[in-house]
Design an enzyme around this catalytic site. Structure first.
Site, short mmCIF file in Angstrom:
data_model
loop_
_atom_site.label_atom_id
_atom_site.label_comp_id
_atom_site.label_asym_id
_atom_site.label_seq_id
_atom_site.Cartn_x
_atom_site.Cartn_y
_atom_site.Cartn_z
N HIS A 93 0.70 -1.26 -0.06
CA HIS A 93 -0.06 -0.03 -0.15
C HIS A 93 0.67 1.35 0.12
CE1 HIS A 93 0.82 -1.04 4.14
NE2 HIS A 93 0.83 0.07 4.50
N TYR A 102 8.43 18.05 -16.36
CA TYR A 102 9.53 18.83 -16.49
C TYR A 102 8.96 20.45 -16.61
CZ TYR A 102 12.32 14.74 -17.17
OH TYR A 102 13.25 13.52 -17.04
N SER A 121 5.83 -0.71 1.54
CA SER A 121 4.86 0.47 1.83
C SER A 121 5.50 1.71 1.55
CB SER A 121 3.99 0.09 2.82
OG SER A 121 4.68 0.30 4.14
N ALA A 139 10.50 -0.29 2.81
CA ALA A 139 9.18 0.57 2.94
C ALA A 139 9.97 1.96 3.23
CB ALA A 139 8.72 0.18 4.32
#
Length: 177
Positions: A93, A102, A121, A139
């Site tokens: 998640h 740009y 995550s 993570a």
């Protein structure tokens, strides 16, 4: 029929992941034909509203996703439609796979994720980044440079902290079981 259920086993015990990937696989053929897209329009509208708005998972139907995709928790997931995701990938998640806009209004390319990649995550992979095969990204990492095959990367910006040899990968897989 097996096409629709190619992520079923990977998402065993994950009802939301199974449902989202089944809906995605059902919508995916519409990206290959203008006629099918027109016929499929009511379903594509349902897919967009249900999956993106209600479930908060941005996974456009034209995204290339290999079989065995595992959707961990599936909340706040944003995947740019031009991204490419290999086989047997695990994405948790609050992850973003996106491009860069740009100053002149143009965009960079999108990330390409190899096979057997596990993404933790709250990971951001931004720009024309290539993530190799058999990679684990910790993570909270922010990936702005390519990651080679058989690596573990963490941090902001992400850096490779370990390179796994195939023997070590097999041993690690056995230890995780």
């Amino acid at each position: 029929m097996s096409y629709l259920f190619q992520d079923w086993e990977a998402n065993r015990g994950n009802i939301k992941g199974r449902m989202v990937m089944l809906l995605f696989r059902l919508a995916r053929p519409a990206s290959k034909s203008k006629l099918l897209r027109l016929i499929w329009l009511p379903y594509l509208a349902f897919y967009k509203v249900f999956v993106e708005w209600f479930l908060c998972i941005e996974l456009p139907h034209w995204t290339q996703v290999g079989e065995g995709f595992y959707l961990g928790h599936g909340q706040a997931l944003v995947i740019n439609g031009c991204s490419v995701i290999g086989k047997n990938c695990f994405i948790r998640h609050s992850t973003t796979l996106g491009n860069i806009r740009y100053e002149d209004g143009s965009y960079s390319g999108s990330p390409v994720i190899g096979d057997n990649v596990e993404i933790g995550s709250n990971v951001c992979i931004i720009g024309e980044i290539r993530v190799g095969n058999n990679v684990k990204i910790g993570a909270g990492s922010v990936v702005v440079k390519d990651i080679p095959d058989n690596s573990i990367a963490v941090g902001n910006p992400a850096r490779v902290i370990k390179t796994l040899t195939p023997a070590k990968q097999d041993l690690q897989a056995e230890l995780e079981c």
